[in-house]
Motif scaffolding. Sequence first.
Motif, PDB file in Angstrom:
ATOM      1  N   PRO A 163       0.629  -1.244  -0.099  1.00 46.69           N
ATOM      2  CA  PRO A 163       0.052   0.057   0.017  1.00 46.69           C
ATOM      3  C   PRO A 163       0.992   1.239   0.012  1.00 46.69           C
ATOM      4  O   PRO A 163       0.318   2.321  -0.565  1.00 46.69           O
ATOM      5  CB  PRO A 163      -0.919  -0.047   1.107  1.00 46.69           C
ATOM      6  CG  PRO A 163      -0.001  -0.823   2.184  1.00 46.69           C
ATOM      7  CD  PRO A 163       0.576  -2.129   1.131  1.00 46.69           C
ATOM      8  N   ILE A 164       2.126   1.327   0.538  1.00 48.15           N
ATOM      9  CA  ILE A 164       2.715   2.495   0.497  1.00 48.15           C
ATOM     10  C   ILE A 164       3.230   2.749  -0.886  1.00 48.15           C
ATOM     11  O   ILE A 164       3.069   3.944  -1.230  1.00 48.15           O
ATOM     12  CB  ILE A 164       4.032   2.228   1.691  1.00 48.15           C
ATOM     13  CG1 ILE A 164       3.530   1.819   2.884  1.00 48.15           C
ATOM     14  CG2 ILE A 164       4.992   3.584   1.401  1.00 48.15           C
ATOM     15  CD1 ILE A 164       4.785   1.360   3.716  1.00 48.15           C
ATOM     16  N   LEU A 165       3.932   1.672  -1.646  1.00 48.20           N
ATOM     17  CA  LEU A 165       4.319   2.179  -2.974  1.00 48.20           C
ATOM     18  C   LEU A 165       3.173   2.458  -3.656  1.00 48.20           C
ATOM     19  O   LEU A 165       3.222   3.206  -4.656  1.00 48.20           O
ATOM     20  CB  LEU A 165       4.927   0.864  -3.561  1.00 48.20           C
ATOM     21  CG  LEU A 165       6.401   0.746  -3.248  1.00 48.20           C
ATOM     22  CD1 LEU A 165       6.993  -0.202  -4.118  1.00 48.20           C
ATOM     23  CD2 LEU A 165       7.047   1.936  -3.442  1.00 48.20           C
ATOM     24  N   GLU A 166       1.820   1.827  -3.515  1.00 44.23           N
ATOM     25  CA  GLU A 166       0.731   2.382  -4.241  1.00 44.23           C
ATOM     26  C   GLU A 166       0.399   3.684  -4.023  1.00 44.23           C
ATOM     27  O   GLU A 166       0.346   4.566  -4.905  1.00 44.23           O
ATOM     28  CB  GLU A 166      -0.323   1.445  -3.857  1.00 44.23           C
ATOM     29  CG  GLU A 166      -1.796   1.682  -4.643  1.00 44.23           C
ATOM     30  CD  GLU A 166      -2.838   1.022  -4.284  1.00 44.23           C
ATOM     31  OE1 GLU A 166      -2.879  -0.069  -3.479  1.00 44.23           O
ATOM     32  OE2 GLU A 166      -3.962   1.328  -4.532  1.00 44.23           O
ATOM     33  N   HIS A 167       0.297   4.197  -2.710  1.00 50.43           N
ATOM     34  CA  HIS A 167       0.286   5.677  -2.396  1.00 50.43           C
ATOM     35  C   HIS A 167       1.171   6.592  -3.175  1.00 50.43           C
ATOM     36  O   HIS A 167       0.823   7.527  -3.617  1.00 50.43           O
ATOM     37  CB  HIS A 167       0.195   5.677  -0.925  1.00 50.43           C
ATOM     38  CG  HIS A 167       0.004   7.137  -0.435  1.00 50.43           C
ATOM     39  ND1 HIS A 167      -1.235   7.238   0.285  1.00 50.43           N
ATOM     40  CD2 HIS A 167       0.616   8.082  -0.527  1.00 50.43           C
ATOM     41  CE1 HIS A 167      -1.180   8.636   0.839  1.00 50.43           C
ATOM     42  NE2 HIS A 167      -0.015   9.196   0.240  1.00 50.43           N
ATOM     43  N   VAL A 168       2.533   6.165  -2.990  1.00 48.39           N
ATOM     44  CA  VAL A 168       3.555   7.033  -3.478  1.00 48.39           C
ATOM     45  C   VAL A 168       3.346   7.077  -5.181  1.00 48.39           C
ATOM     46  O   VAL A 168       3.612   8.335  -5.471  1.00 48.39           O
ATOM     47  CB  VAL A 168       5.071   6.537  -3.035  1.00 48.39           C
ATOM     48  CG1 VAL A 168       6.194   7.119  -3.762  1.00 48.39           C
ATOM     49  CG2 VAL A 168       5.126   6.548  -1.514  1.00 48.39           C
ATOM     50  N   ARG A 169       3.088   6.130  -5.868  1.00 51.48           N
ATOM     51  CA  ARG A 169       2.932   5.762  -7.064  1.00 51.48           C
ATOM     52  C   ARG A 169       1.833   6.751  -7.764  1.00 51.48           C
ATOM     53  O   ARG A 169       1.903   7.430  -8.603  1.00 51.48           O
ATOM     54  CB  ARG A 169       2.655   4.309  -7.473  1.00 51.48           C
ATOM     55  CG  ARG A 169       2.657   4.092  -8.956  1.00 51.48           C
ATOM     56  CD  ARG A 169       2.347   2.515  -8.997  1.00 51.48           C
ATOM     57  NE  ARG A 169       2.352   2.266 -10.403  1.00 51.48           N
ATOM     58  CZ  ARG A 169       3.124   0.998 -10.904  1.00 51.48           C
ATOM     59  NH1 ARG A 169       3.893   0.257  -9.975  1.00 51.48           N
ATOM     60  NH2 ARG A 169       3.131   0.606 -11.838  1.00 51.48           N
ATOM     61  N   GLU A 170       0.770   6.745  -6.756  1.00 55.94           N
ATOM     62  CA  GLU A 170      -0.336   7.628  -7.443  1.00 55.94           C
ATOM     63  C   GLU A 170      -0.003   9.071  -7.428  1.00 55.94           C
ATOM     64  O   GLU A 170      -0.095   9.723  -8.458  1.00 55.94           O
ATOM     65  CB  GLU A 170      -1.340   7.470  -6.243  1.00 55.94           C
ATOM     66  CG  GLU A 170      -2.242   6.153  -6.693  1.00 55.94           C
ATOM     67  CD  GLU A 170      -3.328   5.957  -5.684  1.00 55.94           C
ATOM     68  OE1 GLU A 170      -3.681   6.747  -4.805  1.00 55.94           O
ATOM     69  OE2 GLU A 170      -3.929   4.838  -5.884  1.00 55.94           O
ATOM     70  N   THR A 202       7.467   2.161 -10.011  1.00 56.81           N
ATOM     71  CA  THR A 202       7.051   3.376  -9.380  1.00 56.81           C
ATOM     72  C   THR A 202       7.982   4.535  -9.708  1.00 56.81           C
ATOM     73  O   THR A 202       7.290   5.672 -10.144  1.00 56.81           O
ATOM     74  CB  THR A 202       6.968   3.258  -7.888  1.00 56.81           C
ATOM     75  OG1 THR A 202       6.159   2.298  -7.661  1.00 56.81           O
ATOM     76  CG2 THR A 202       6.856   4.471  -7.124  1.00 56.81           C
ATOM     77  N   LEU A 203       9.223   4.590  -9.789  1.00 54.89           N
ATOM     78  CA  LEU A 203       9.869   5.328 -10.214  1.00 54.89           C
ATOM     79  C   LEU A 203       9.918   5.819 -11.819  1.00 54.89           C
ATOM     80  O   LEU A 203       9.848   7.128 -12.178  1.00 54.89           O
ATOM     81  CB  LEU A 203      11.609   5.290  -9.814  1.00 54.89           C
ATOM     82  CG  LEU A 203      11.832   4.880  -8.406  1.00 54.89           C
ATOM     83  CD1 LEU A 203      13.333   4.396  -8.295  1.00 54.89           C
ATOM     84  CD2 LEU A 203      11.595   6.189  -7.697  1.00 54.89           C
TER      85      LEU A 203
END
Length: 429
Positions: free
Chosen positions: A35-42, A71-72
């Motif tokens: 969920p953290i990467l999903e948040h940052v990705r958005e 994500t990057l």
Amino acid sequence: MTDTEYPPISEQLDDLESAREEGRRKMDWAAQHMPILEHVREEFVADRPFEGERIGMAMHVEAKTAMLVETLAEGGAEVAVTGCNPLSTHDDVSAALDTHDNITSYAKRGVDDEEYYAAIEAVIAHEPTITVDDGMDLVAAIHEDYPELIDGIVGGAEETTTGVHRLRAMDADGALDYPVFAVNDTPMKRLFDNVHGTGESSLASIAMTTNLSWAGKNVVVAGYGYCGKGVAQKASGQNANVIVTEVEPRRALEAHMEGYEVMPMAEAADVGDVFLTTTGNRDVIVEEHFERMQDGVLLANAGHFDIEIDLDALDDLAVDRYEARDGVEAYEMADGRKLNVIAEGRLVNLAAPVSLGHPVEVMDQSFGIQAVCVREMLENGDAYDAGVHDVPDELDREIAEIKLEAEGVAFDSLTDTQREYMDSWDHGT
Ligand code: RBV
């Protein structure tokens, strides 16, 4: 992008289509638990903070790392990635990543030394403006062989204890010429990834590789840093009798006070059933120890490099050597004892054939920190001189808060009166 001689993974696999499909399936699973990467990705997809940047990465290329790489890339960067260990890459994931327009993946499992470094050079040929390392091989190669690129590099981030240790040594020598965040040292990484991640995944990998039990075993854990603590705690939780070896008096005492037996390796060698090194140093288990070990012991390493168990000495002592199981090499001594080395003494939680690396949830935290460190370096790069930098505390808190919210865990905040109290020095009795 610059052409290089070393080919991306897509040019190295036979059945590319099915590899890509399987790699994507592994990534989809990981994504559902990050969920953290999903948040940052958005946030990155909306803001495109890395437009025009080139990110070079050397990490364990498997499904969770792939989510960081994507994500990057989704944030606008061109990303070139390779492995940071010859045995930790999942070729299918590497192939799936390589299909992305903004990503080139050179990572391949089972490369020899020459190919390993050729792939690092291929990443460097993309002339990165940011580096993301796990073990510092990329920073080292750039400084040694391509110093002309350093002017164009905004900064970097380092994932692991060994890499940060190397970077600090380099910094102390005045040899580190760009700023690098010590991602390893920040609480959201070290207190979870090093402790729980290493503990769980090392034990799981050894158990799956050998099909043997922990219960009732004497498990010798070399080194009582964060990784050693995690391994000791989890082994104890599996009903093993844990013995700790240390060279640092406070840590030795800490292990003693936490209920473990503490003794020199020379004594532990007599009684251990399983030996697991987590020190980051070389020559932790050497000839004098092999000579005293019982028949059938298991030897594994959870430190970043394969230098903790002296396999050359073990090979010299051995009269025979054979693969006892996938991922287990038996060394037979002249007196008939067999000492079993798991995953060639390489990082056992990633390098054994069944290994999957740390659990997804902890890597979500570590890679969430990586992602915001890259963002910070690009937004505020001027604020960081050449050298090693702590991750700014507000970034660490940002990731913790995202994680707590995703877990549905509520927590308290200070009242104004409490804040004022904590900030003042004039409240006595
Ligand atoms: N690590 N990565 C994984 N991608 O599965 N598992 C562990 C993965 C990292 C971890 O953060 C540790 O600091 C480093 O590997 C050691 O090389």
